[in-house]
Motif scaffolding. Structure first.
Motif, PDB file in Angstrom:
ATOM      1  N   VAL A 126      54.692 -35.834 -49.626  1.00 17.43           N
ATOM      2  CA  VAL A 126      55.215 -37.190 -49.449  1.00 17.43           C
ATOM      3  C   VAL A 126      54.349 -37.985 -48.481  1.00 17.43           C
ATOM      4  CG1 VAL A 126      57.192 -38.540 -48.645  1.00 17.43           C
ATOM      5  CG2 VAL A 126      57.566 -36.450 -49.971  1.00 17.43           C
ATOM      6  N   ALA A 127      53.846 -37.328 -47.474  1.00 16.87           N
ATOM      7  CA  ALA A 127      53.011 -38.021 -46.482  1.00 16.87           C
ATOM      8  C   ALA A 127      51.558 -38.080 -46.905  1.00 16.87           C
ATOM      9  CB  ALA A 127      53.121 -37.325 -45.133  1.00 16.87           C
ATOM     10  N   GLY A 128      51.218 -37.423 -48.009  1.00 14.19           N
ATOM     11  CA  GLY A 128      49.835 -37.365 -48.451  1.00 14.19           C
ATOM     12  C   GLY A 128      49.613 -38.079 -49.765  1.00 14.19           C
ATOM     13  N   PRO A 129      49.055 -37.377 -50.758  1.00 14.15           N
ATOM     14  CA  PRO A 129      48.684 -38.032 -52.014  1.00 14.15           C
ATOM     15  C   PRO A 129      49.851 -38.560 -52.828  1.00 14.15           C
ATOM     16  CG  PRO A 129      48.379 -35.640 -52.150  1.00 14.15           C
ATOM     17  CD  PRO A 129      48.639 -35.961 -50.717  1.00 14.15           C
ATOM     18  N   GLY A 130      51.044 -38.049 -52.573  1.00  7.81           N
ATOM     19  CA  GLY A 130      52.193 -38.513 -53.349  1.00  7.81           C
ATOM     20  C   GLY A 130      52.882 -39.746 -52.787  1.00  7.81           C
ATOM     21  N   ARG A 131      52.430 -40.209 -51.624  1.00  8.60           N
ATOM     22  CA  ARG A 131      53.166 -41.281 -50.936  1.00  8.60           C
ATOM     23  C   ARG A 131      53.277 -42.566 -51.765  1.00  8.60           C
ATOM     24  NH1 ARG A 131      55.271 -42.788 -46.232  1.00  8.60           N
ATOM     25  NH2 ARG A 131      55.068 -44.963 -45.594  1.00  8.60           N
ATOM     26  N   SER A 132      52.185 -43.046 -52.320  1.00  9.01           N
ATOM     27  CA  SER A 132      52.232 -44.308 -53.068  1.00  9.01           C
ATOM     28  C   SER A 132      53.128 -44.194 -54.289  1.00  9.01           C
ATOM     29  CB  SER A 132      50.825 -44.728 -53.494  1.00  9.01           C
ATOM     30  OG  SER A 132      50.057 -45.114 -52.377  1.00  9.01           O
ATOM     31  N   ARG A 133      52.999 -43.083 -55.025  1.00 17.01           N
ATOM     32  CA  ARG A 133      53.827 -42.918 -56.222  1.00 17.01           C
ATOM     33  C   ARG A 133      55.303 -42.890 -55.862  1.00 17.01           C
ATOM     34  NH1 ARG A 133      56.498 -38.883 -58.697  1.00 17.01           N
ATOM     35  NH2 ARG A 133      55.674 -37.265 -57.330  1.00 17.01           N
ATOM     36  N   LEU A 134      55.647 -42.173 -54.797  1.00 17.59           N
ATOM     37  CA  LEU A 134      57.057 -42.053 -54.431  1.00 17.59           C
ATOM     38  C   LEU A 134      57.613 -43.370 -53.902  1.00 17.59           C
ATOM     39  CD1 LEU A 134      56.875 -38.495 -52.891  1.00 17.59           C
ATOM     40  CD2 LEU A 134      58.147 -39.168 -54.941  1.00 17.59           C
ATOM     41  N   LEU A 135      56.812 -44.100 -53.114  1.00 20.03           N
ATOM     42  CA  LEU A 135      57.251 -45.424 -52.671  1.00 20.03           C
ATOM     43  C   LEU A 135      57.481 -46.342 -53.869  1.00 20.03           C
ATOM     44  CD1 LEU A 135      55.035 -46.109 -49.529  1.00 20.03           C
ATOM     45  CD2 LEU A 135      57.541 -46.184 -49.600  1.00 20.03           C
ATOM     46  N   ALA A 136      56.554 -46.305 -54.824  1.00 22.37           N
ATOM     47  CA  ALA A 136      56.712 -47.117 -56.029  1.00 22.37           C
ATOM     48  C   ALA A 136      57.948 -46.704 -56.801  1.00 22.37           C
ATOM     49  CB  ALA A 136      55.464 -46.996 -56.907  1.00 22.37           C
ATOM     50  N   CYS A 137      58.220 -45.401 -56.863  1.00 19.40           N
ATOM     51  CA  CYS A 137      59.409 -44.924 -57.571  1.00 19.40           C
ATOM     52  C   CYS A 137      60.692 -45.430 -56.926  1.00 19.40           C
ATOM     53  CB  CYS A 137      59.413 -43.402 -57.629  1.00 19.40           C
ATOM     54  SG  CYS A 137      58.257 -42.708 -58.826  1.00 19.40           S
ATOM     55  N   MET A 175      66.385 -32.070 -51.794  1.00 18.93           N
ATOM     56  CA  MET A 175      64.987 -32.487 -51.820  1.00 18.93           C
ATOM     57  C   MET A 175      64.888 -33.988 -52.067  1.00 18.93           C
ATOM     58  SD  MET A 175      62.971 -29.858 -51.280  1.00 18.93           S
ATOM     59  CE  MET A 175      61.405 -30.257 -52.067  1.00 18.93           C
ATOM     60  N   HIS A 176      65.639 -34.485 -53.031  1.00 18.55           N
ATOM     61  CA  HIS A 176      65.610 -35.920 -53.339  1.00 18.55           C
ATOM     62  C   HIS A 176      66.082 -36.747 -52.149  1.00 18.55           C
ATOM     63  CE1 HIS A 176      65.636 -35.681 -58.046  1.00 18.55           C
ATOM     64  NE2 HIS A 176      64.662 -34.991 -57.495  1.00 18.55           N
ATOM     65  N   ALA A 177      67.137 -36.267 -51.479  1.00 19.09           N
ATOM     66  CA  ALA A 177      67.690 -37.020 -50.346  1.00 19.09           C
ATOM     67  C   ALA A 177      66.695 -37.126 -49.200  1.00 19.09           C
ATOM     68  CB  ALA A 177      68.977 -36.357 -49.861  1.00 19.09           C
ATOM     69  N   ALA A 178      65.799 -36.169 -49.105  1.00 15.64           N
ATOM     70  CA  ALA A 178      64.820 -36.177 -48.010  1.00 15.64           C
ATOM     71  C   ALA A 178      63.756 -37.250 -48.188  1.00 15.64           C
ATOM     72  CB  ALA A 178      64.154 -34.801 -47.900  1.00 15.64           C
ATOM     73  N   LEU A 179      63.463 -37.608 -49.428  1.00 11.62           N
ATOM     74  CA  LEU A 179      62.303 -38.453 -49.700  1.00 11.62           C
ATOM     75  C   LEU A 179      62.343 -39.815 -49.009  1.00 11.62           C
ATOM     76  CD1 LEU A 179      61.654 -37.615 -53.466  1.00 11.62           C
ATOM     77  CD2 LEU A 179      60.675 -36.557 -51.415  1.00 11.62           C
ATOM     78  N   PRO A 180      63.440 -40.597 -49.127  1.00 12.78           N
ATOM     79  CA  PRO A 180      63.420 -41.921 -48.485  1.00 12.78           C
ATOM     80  C   PRO A 180      63.203 -41.842 -46.980  1.00 12.78           C
ATOM     81  CG  PRO A 180      65.278 -41.734 -49.999  1.00 12.78           C
ATOM     82  CD  PRO A 180      64.694 -40.367 -49.850  1.00 12.78           C
ATOM     83  N   HIS A 181      63.760 -40.819 -46.336  1.00 16.74           N
ATOM     84  CA  HIS A 181      63.607 -40.685 -44.881  1.00 16.74           C
ATOM     85  C   HIS A 181      62.180 -40.311 -44.509  1.00 16.74           C
ATOM     86  CE1 HIS A 181      67.870 -41.175 -44.674  1.00 16.74           C
ATOM     87  NE2 HIS A 181      68.110 -40.054 -45.322  1.00 16.74           N
ATOM     88  N   LEU A 182      61.570 -39.427 -45.296  1.00 16.63           N
ATOM     89  CA  LEU A 182      60.176 -39.066 -45.022  1.00 16.63           C
ATOM     90  C   LEU A 182      59.250 -40.259 -45.243  1.00 16.63           C
ATOM     91  CD1 LEU A 182      60.103 -35.535 -46.680  1.00 16.63           C
ATOM     92  CD2 LEU A 182      59.885 -36.021 -44.238  1.00 16.63           C
ATOM     93  N   LEU A 183      59.565 -41.081 -46.231  1.00 19.63           N
ATOM     94  CA  LEU A 183      58.743 -42.257 -46.497  1.00 19.63           C
ATOM     95  C   LEU A 183      58.921 -43.319 -45.417  1.00 19.63           C
ATOM     96  CD1 LEU A 183      59.308 -42.481 -50.347  1.00 19.63           C
ATOM     97  CD2 LEU A 183      57.138 -41.979 -49.215  1.00 19.63           C
ATOM     98  N   ALA A 184      60.161 -43.469 -44.908  1.00 19.33           N
ATOM     99  CA  ALA A 184      60.428 -44.481 -43.882  1.00 19.33           C
ATOM    100  C   ALA A 184      59.889 -44.073 -42.511  1.00 19.33           C
ATOM    101  CB  ALA A 184      61.928 -44.752 -43.789  1.00 19.33           C
TER     102      ALA A 184
END
Length: 199
Positions: A93-104, A155-164
């Protein structure tokens, strides 16, 4: 139309949506990010909905490529292997996947008002439940559909917090250490001291 240029525009649109949010996703911004002449994005994607659809399709393609990579690596071996897999996904999430996950995340917000968009992106989340249940079974844990879903939802619930990247929220959730977070989730859903037999 040139398929390479179309992909370049779609990749640029993912980056724009991730960086600027829904309001910042304009044809002009995509042209600038893709370094193409003004009006190019509009020629390929005439409306904002077409632009959103292009981003959604690209995100789905990127998700499938990641899923293929994971499949090629083989199933996890035991609890330790599953832990490494899940922790690696969170660290991505903090690396190569960050842009895709933010866009999602931006696409999910748009999909709340555009049902057609939900139809495009829903297969990604649905596939996660199938893929991660398979990983839990491969690791030899006493899986039920409900337990598998709980792990995937955590796992899904963690994503917005890791991105923020909110420090206090990450600490409160245990996400300041993603590996420890995954260990806690697995221990909660599949206690290692349980009397259940792991196969």
């Amino acid at each position: 139309m040139n398929p390479d240029r179309r992909d370049r525009l779609r990749d640029a649109a993912v980056e724009v949506l991730a960086a600027e949010g829904g309001r910042g996703l304009t044809h002009r911004a995509v042209d600038a990010a893709a370094e193409v002449p003004p009006g190019t994005a509009k020629n390929y994607f005439p409306s904002r909905d077409a632009l959103l659809g292009a981003v959604a399709e690209r995100c789905v393609e990127q998700y499938r490529a990641l899923a293929d990579q994971l499949a090629a690596a083989g199933p996890p071996s035991g609890r330790a292997g599953l832990h490494a897999l899940l922790a690696g996904l969170l660290e991505n999430v903090a690396g190569p996947g960050r842009s895709r996950l933010l866009a999602c995340l931006e696409l999910q917000a748009e999909a709340a008002r555009k049902p057609w968009l939900s139809e495009v992106i829903d297969p990604m989340a649905a596939a996660d439940f199938t893929m991660l249940e398979g990983a839990q079974r491969a690791a030899g844990l006493p899986v039920t559909p409900e337990r598998a879903a709980m792990v995937t939802l955590a796992m899904h619930a963690a994503l917005p917090h890791l991105l923020a990247r909110g420090g206090r929220t990450l600490a409160a959730a245990g996400l300041d250490d993603p590996a420890r977070y995954v260990r806690t989730v697995l221990e909660t859903v599949y206690p290692s001291h349980s009397d259940e037999t792991m196969t």
